[in-house]
Design a protein around this motif. Sequence first.
Motif, PDB file in Angstrom:
ATOM      1  N   ASP A 190       0.847  -1.188   0.000  1.00  0.00           N
ATOM      2  CA  ASP A 190       0.000   0.000   0.000  1.00  0.00           C
ATOM      3  C   ASP A 190       0.883   1.239   0.000  1.00  0.00           C
ATOM      4  OD1 ASP A 190      -2.774   0.615  -0.028  1.00  0.00           O
ATOM      5  OD2 ASP A 190      -2.731   1.225   2.067  1.00  0.00           O
ATOM      6  N   HIS A 191       0.428   2.310  -0.622  1.00  0.00           N
ATOM      7  CA  HIS A 191       1.205   3.551  -0.594  1.00  0.00           C
ATOM      8  C   HIS A 191       0.255   4.736  -0.654  1.00  0.00           C
ATOM      9  CE1 HIS A 191       4.959   5.989  -1.595  1.00  0.00           C
ATOM     10  NE2 HIS A 191       5.293   5.239  -0.562  1.00  0.00           N
ATOM     11  N   GLY A 192      -0.579   4.874   0.394  1.00  0.00           N
ATOM     12  CA  GLY A 192      -1.548   5.963   0.447  1.00  0.00           C
ATOM     13  C   GLY A 192      -2.697   5.726  -0.512  1.00  0.00           C
ATOM     14  N   GLY A 194      -3.642   7.823  -3.073  1.00  0.00           N
ATOM     15  CA  GLY A 194      -3.631   8.531  -4.357  1.00  0.00           C
ATOM     16  C   GLY A 194      -2.655   8.031  -5.394  1.00  0.00           C
ATOM     17  N   ASN A 195      -1.895   6.942  -5.111  1.00  0.00           N
ATOM     18  CA  ASN A 195      -1.023   6.440  -6.187  1.00  0.00           C
ATOM     19  C   ASN A 195      -1.932   5.949  -7.324  1.00  0.00           C
ATOM     20  OD1 ASN A 195      -1.163   3.305  -6.091  1.00  0.00           O
ATOM     21  ND2 ASN A 195      -0.992   3.937  -3.959  1.00  0.00           N
ATOM     22  N   LEU A 196      -1.407   5.966  -8.531  1.00  0.00           N
ATOM     23  CA  LEU A 196      -2.273   5.803  -9.702  1.00  0.00           C
ATOM     24  C   LEU A 196      -3.105   4.516  -9.683  1.00  0.00           C
ATOM     25  CD1 LEU A 196      -3.191   6.983 -12.426  1.00  0.00           C
ATOM     26  CD2 LEU A 196      -1.380   5.627 -13.492  1.00  0.00           C
ATOM     27  N   LEU A 226       5.699   4.672 -15.878  1.00  0.00           N
ATOM     28  CA  LEU A 226       5.893   5.709 -14.861  1.00  0.00           C
ATOM     29  C   LEU A 226       5.412   5.240 -13.490  1.00  0.00           C
ATOM     30  CD1 LEU A 226       4.932   9.095 -16.593  1.00  0.00           C
ATOM     31  CD2 LEU A 226       7.161   7.984 -16.374  1.00  0.00           C
ATOM     32  N   HIS A 227       4.752   4.084 -13.448  1.00  0.00           N
ATOM     33  CA  HIS A 227       4.247   3.588 -12.154  1.00  0.00           C
ATOM     34  C   HIS A 227       4.940   2.244 -11.878  1.00  0.00           C
ATOM     35  CE1 HIS A 227       1.723   3.165  -8.747  1.00  0.00           C
ATOM     36  NE2 HIS A 227       0.588   2.790  -9.311  1.00  0.00           N
ATOM     37  N   GLY A 228       4.190   1.166 -11.788  1.00  0.00           N
ATOM     38  CA  GLY A 228       4.780  -0.100 -11.342  1.00  0.00           C
ATOM     39  C   GLY A 228       5.855  -0.673 -12.247  1.00  0.00           C
ATOM     40  N   GLY A 267      13.936   9.503  -7.246  1.00  0.00           N
ATOM     41  CA  GLY A 267      12.893  10.523  -7.315  1.00  0.00           C
ATOM     42  C   GLY A 267      11.519   9.930  -7.035  1.00  0.00           C
ATOM     43  N   HIS A 268      10.564  10.795  -6.718  1.00  0.00           N
ATOM     44  CA  HIS A 268       9.202  10.345  -6.409  1.00  0.00           C
ATOM     45  C   HIS A 268       8.263  11.553  -6.403  1.00  0.00           C
ATOM     46  CE1 HIS A 268       5.818   8.609  -4.149  1.00  0.00           C
ATOM     47  NE2 HIS A 268       6.259   7.447  -4.595  1.00  0.00           N
ATOM     48  N   ALA A 269       6.999  11.298  -6.767  1.00  0.00           N
ATOM     49  CA  ALA A 269       6.020  12.385  -6.824  1.00  0.00           C
ATOM     50  C   ALA A 269       5.773  13.025  -5.459  1.00  0.00           C
ATOM     51  CB  ALA A 269       4.700  11.850  -7.390  1.00  0.00           C
ATOM     52  N   PRO A 276      11.774   4.805   2.607  1.00  0.00           N
ATOM     53  CA  PRO A 276      12.129   3.778   3.592  1.00  0.00           C
ATOM     54  C   PRO A 276      11.991   2.360   3.046  1.00  0.00           C
ATOM     55  CG  PRO A 276      10.072   4.867   4.195  1.00  0.00           C
ATOM     56  CD  PRO A 276      10.647   5.637   3.047  1.00  0.00           C
ATOM     57  N   ARG A 277      11.166   2.188   2.004  1.00  0.00           N
ATOM     58  CA  ARG A 277      11.045   0.851   1.394  1.00  0.00           C
ATOM     59  C   ARG A 277      12.345   0.488   0.683  1.00  0.00           C
ATOM     60  NH1 ARG A 277       5.826   1.940  -2.216  1.00  0.00           N
ATOM     61  NH2 ARG A 277       7.140   3.750  -2.682  1.00  0.00           N
ATOM     62  N   ALA A 278      13.064   1.522   0.195  1.00  0.00           N
ATOM     63  CA  ALA A 278      14.389   1.263  -0.387  1.00  0.00           C
ATOM     64  C   ALA A 278      15.388   0.988   0.735  1.00  0.00           C
ATOM     65  CB  ALA A 278      14.833   2.452  -1.235  1.00  0.00           C
ATOM     66  N   LEU A 344       4.989  -9.052  -9.507  1.00  0.00           N
ATOM     67  CA  LEU A 344       5.213  -9.247  -8.062  1.00  0.00           C
ATOM     68  C   LEU A 344       4.757  -8.012  -7.285  1.00  0.00           C
ATOM     69  CD1 LEU A 344       8.698 -10.986  -8.286  1.00  0.00           C
ATOM     70  CD2 LEU A 344       6.491 -12.062  -7.798  1.00  0.00           C
ATOM     71  N   PHE A 345       5.007  -6.838  -7.854  1.00  0.00           N
ATOM     72  CA  PHE A 345       4.501  -5.596  -7.257  1.00  0.00           C
ATOM     73  C   PHE A 345       2.972  -5.677  -7.196  1.00  0.00           C
ATOM     74  CE2 PHE A 345       5.288  -0.655  -7.676  1.00  0.00           C
ATOM     75  CZ  PHE A 345       4.314  -0.401  -6.728  1.00  0.00           C
ATOM     76  N   GLY A 346       2.356  -6.076  -8.320  1.00  0.00           N
ATOM     77  CA  GLY A 346       0.901  -6.140  -8.385  1.00  0.00           C
ATOM     78  C   GLY A 346       0.322  -7.157  -7.413  1.00  0.00           C
ATOM     79  N   SER A 348       1.329  -7.928  -4.598  1.00  0.00           N
ATOM     80  CA  SER A 348       1.323  -7.308  -3.277  1.00  0.00           C
ATOM     81  C   SER A 348       0.334  -6.137  -3.225  1.00  0.00           C
ATOM     82  CB  SER A 348       2.748  -6.828  -2.968  1.00  0.00           C
ATOM     83  OG  SER A 348       2.748  -5.929  -1.918  1.00  0.00           O
ATOM     84  N   ARG A 349       0.348  -5.275  -4.238  1.00  0.00           N
ATOM     85  CA  ARG A 349      -0.489  -4.063  -4.207  1.00  0.00           C
ATOM     86  C   ARG A 349      -1.985  -4.389  -4.235  1.00  0.00           C
ATOM     87  NH1 ARG A 349       0.837   1.306  -4.750  1.00  0.00           N
ATOM     88  NH2 ARG A 349       2.638   0.576  -3.564  1.00  0.00           N
ATOM     89  N   VAL A 350      -2.329  -5.561  -4.775  1.00  0.00           N
ATOM     90  CA  VAL A 350      -3.723  -6.021  -4.762  1.00  0.00           C
ATOM     91  C   VAL A 350      -4.287  -5.968  -3.324  1.00  0.00           C
ATOM     92  CG1 VAL A 350      -4.885  -8.282  -4.780  1.00  0.00           C
ATOM     93  CG2 VAL A 350      -3.777  -7.443  -6.850  1.00  0.00           C
TER      94      VAL A 350
END
Length: 389
Positions: A190-192, A194-196, A226-228, A267-269, A276-278, A344-346, A348-350
Amino acid sequence: MADEDEVLFQITRKHLDTGLRGFPVGTCGTSAVDPVQGVSYVGYPIAELYDVEPEAAVYLLFEKHLPSADELAAFKADLRARVGMPSSVVTALKSLPRDGHPMEWFISGLLYLGMTTKTGDYAEDARNLVARSTELVAAIFRIRNGWGEPIAPDPSLGLIEDFVRMLGIPGADPERVTAVLRSFYVLHMDHGGGNLSTFVGKAVASGHADLYASLAGAMAALYGPLHGRANQDALDFVRRVGTDDPDAVEAFVRKTLDEGGKIYGFGHAVLRAEDPRATVQYEVGRRTCPDDPLFRTALVLRERAVKVLSGIDKVSNPYPNVDAVSGTLLHAVGLTDSSTYTVLFGLSRVVGIAAQIIDERVRARGGKGVAIYRPKFIAANQPRRSLKG
Ligand code: MLT
């Protein structure tokens, strides 16, 4: 009690066509992103959570508190009772074009799973999907990579342990794969609000589409470079650097920028400090693959790319984001095809998107749910015309 008339944001013409950047449009109960501290889940900083049991992190996002030992045991048992996707999903996957991108396979698989198993109840479908999506993703990896037939789930194992078993990465050490994928799974959930991909998933669900269709929309958004899909490009960038000599790395970064290229993974929006995830993943790498050449390059980039980017006025955030190092860890444990990383990102993000959809559809506004998304677009270059002359 919040003041309902409080002004949160003043919109002027210069804000138009900026992708809603920074506009407050709703509330989010699962996670928050502070520009300097990074993401927290239900108030807990991600750096404190990344090595909790994956199922405990899922529970936290769904239920808004960490589970007691009994609650966790019951939740894990509930998830494991739901494993097992219809065999027709595998048949459908086998019919997909081999050169389709793995995210196109994932989106197709989600829709197929929806067509064959959806209940129409957001909370129920979310639990089913968390329980079954590891099997879907493992089947995608095995079929696309030619690793052999999909491996059936083992309900006696934890979610990620079983995922690693079902992946069956040829020649890989399951313990190292598990160490990397456990943290990867928790860190990307999860990341708030408003991520796309999350925004899109909630927008689709606001028209009362079912959870699977909403998540297919969300994953199409995540698929964008530009996203995942940036995690795929970030690993390819580290590969192109091709050295861990600090001066050579710095020279590569400068040359890339001089030629108008991008420094992937930086960089990040929203963030204005190292993600911190990095930070967590650099530590996971030091423990699991300290001598891996790509990981060593990523460590040097952490220092030298930041040095170079910090010297450029228009760069508001020169620091590593979640993608700067994740691919090097996946690569080091045997997942060498970078085109699979966004899946793999997806996977988790699900979890976070499903949790936010449940909140918006079932809990918000006293159970009425958030209204259908319908922002206003100002008409441009459309003088009044008529066919009548
Ligand atoms: C994410 O995890 O979704 C990315 O960092 C992008 C974002 O937060 O906008």
